[in-house]
Scaffold this motif. Structure first.
Motif, PDB file in Angstrom:
ATOM      1  N   ASP A   1       0.836  -1.207   0.000  1.00  0.00           N
ATOM      2  CA  ASP A   1       0.000   0.000   0.000  1.00  0.00           C
ATOM      3  C   ASP A   1       0.867   1.253   0.000  1.00  0.00           C
TER       4      ASP A   1
ATOM      5  N   GLU B   1       2.267   1.796  -3.471  1.00  0.00           N
ATOM      6  CA  GLU B   1       1.249   2.285  -4.394  1.00  0.00           C
ATOM      7  C   GLU B   1       0.900   3.745  -4.127  1.00  0.00           C
ATOM      8  N   SER B   2       0.949   4.154  -2.867  1.00  0.00           N
ATOM      9  CA  SER B   2       0.673   5.558  -2.560  1.00  0.00           C
ATOM     10  C   SER B   2       1.753   6.462  -3.136  1.00  0.00           C
TER      11      SER B   2
ATOM     12  N   ARG C   1      -0.439   9.834  -3.651  1.00  0.00           N
ATOM     13  CA  ARG C   1      -1.527  10.034  -2.691  1.00  0.00           C
ATOM     14  C   ARG C   1      -0.954  10.321  -1.309  1.00  0.00           C
ATOM     15  N   LYS C   2      -1.534  11.268  -0.639  1.00  0.00           N
ATOM     16  CA  LYS C   2      -1.108  11.569   0.720  1.00  0.00           C
ATOM     17  C   LYS C   2      -1.462  10.400   1.631  1.00  0.00           C
ATOM     18  N   ILE C   3      -0.710  10.271   2.712  1.00  0.00           N
ATOM     19  CA  ILE C   3      -0.996   9.225   3.691  1.00  0.00           C
ATOM     20  C   ILE C   3      -1.042   9.849   5.081  1.00  0.00           C
TER      21      ILE C   3
ATOM     22  N   VAL D   1      -4.171   5.401   3.549  1.00  0.00           N
ATOM     23  CA  VAL D   1      -3.921   6.058   2.266  1.00  0.00           C
ATOM     24  C   VAL D   1      -5.098   6.955   1.949  1.00  0.00           C
ATOM     25  N   SER D   2      -4.829   8.225   1.719  1.00  0.00           N
ATOM     26  CA  SER D   2      -5.873   9.211   1.471  1.00  0.00           C
ATOM     27  C   SER D   2      -6.310   9.191   0.007  1.00  0.00           C
TER      28      SER D   2
ATOM     29  N   ARG E   1      -4.755  13.432  -3.769  1.00  0.00           N
ATOM     30  CA  ARG E   1      -3.482  13.371  -4.475  1.00  0.00           C
ATOM     31  C   ARG E   1      -2.716  14.676  -4.235  1.00  0.00           C
TER      32      ARG E   1
END
Length: 227
Positions: A140, A143-144, A149-151, A204-205, A208
């Protein structure tokens, strides 16, 4: 030069010539004796290379014959084998499976003259200490990074203090036996490194983050002197 590498180079050498090439010309090009050339040519023919000709006359190869676009010499195959071994021991099962799958695809398109090299790989990676376990998803996190993508994480620092952070994940860095996440920390307004084994949770948010020249991986490398 290993023999498997030389056989591939002989194929390319013949394809680059319009006229028949004598065994002496091949021997001079690769600094081998003519007896070795005769043996190499026979082995190439036996592996399916459409070479015509004979000793004393010269050799031609069908110009329509080509090696697969993905070909490797013996050392490159050794490096790939070592990389897969390291991925297997130091990442997660999902990435290890992908590495094995990629290697199988490479094996499937290798010319016959290189197949034997795969069975002679002798360079391996064996951990000399236990990998530090983590509870978050390694895949994950990868992939972020790829999807930008922000986490959100809960993180415990060296002193045992737990904090919540919103990050722009940029890269994963392996410093055996520790994995680090290089990221832009929204709370600190600066680049920070976070140990995966100290992450208590990862979300994972859907948000983006945009490409910004002062907050991207290039800027991180420049600041930390990473090559």
């Amino acid at each position: 030069m290993r023999r498997a590498d030389r056989l591939i180079k002989i194929v390319h050498f013949l394809r680059g010539r319009r006229r028949a090439v004598t065994a002496r010309q091949i021997a001079d090009e690769f600094e081998i004796c003519t007896r070795t050339v005769y043996r190499d040519i026979q082995d190439l023919i036996g592996s399916g290379a459409p070479i015509s000709g004979e000793a004393g006359v010269g050799y031609l190869i069908d110009k329509q014959y080509y090696l697969p676009p993905v070909t490797f010499d013996a050392d490159e195959l050794e490096a790939l084998g070592l990389g897969i071994s390291m991925v297997r021991h130091w990442t997660d099962q999902r990435l290890a499976d992908k590495a094995e799958s990629a290697f199988a695809k490479i094996q499937a398109v290798l010319p016959a003259i290189l197949q034997g090299e795969l069975e002679q790989i002798t360079t391996y990676s064996i951990p000399d200490q236990p990998a530090l376990p983590w509870t978050i998803s390694f895949s994950d996190l990868r992939e972020s990074i790829r999807a930008q993508r922000k986490i959100d994480i809960r993180y415990t620092d060296e002193a045992g203090h737990e904090t919540s952070r919103t990050l722009r994940p940029l890269a994963l860095i392996f410093c055996s036996p520790v994995w680090l996440l290089a990221a832009w920390c929204e709370q600190r307004g600066a680049f920070r490194n976070f140990r995966l084994d100290r992450m208590q949770s990862l979300t994972v948010s859907a948000t983006r983050f945009a490409h910004e020249s002062d907050k991207n991986l290039t800027a991180y490398k420049a600041q930390d002197g990473v090559c």
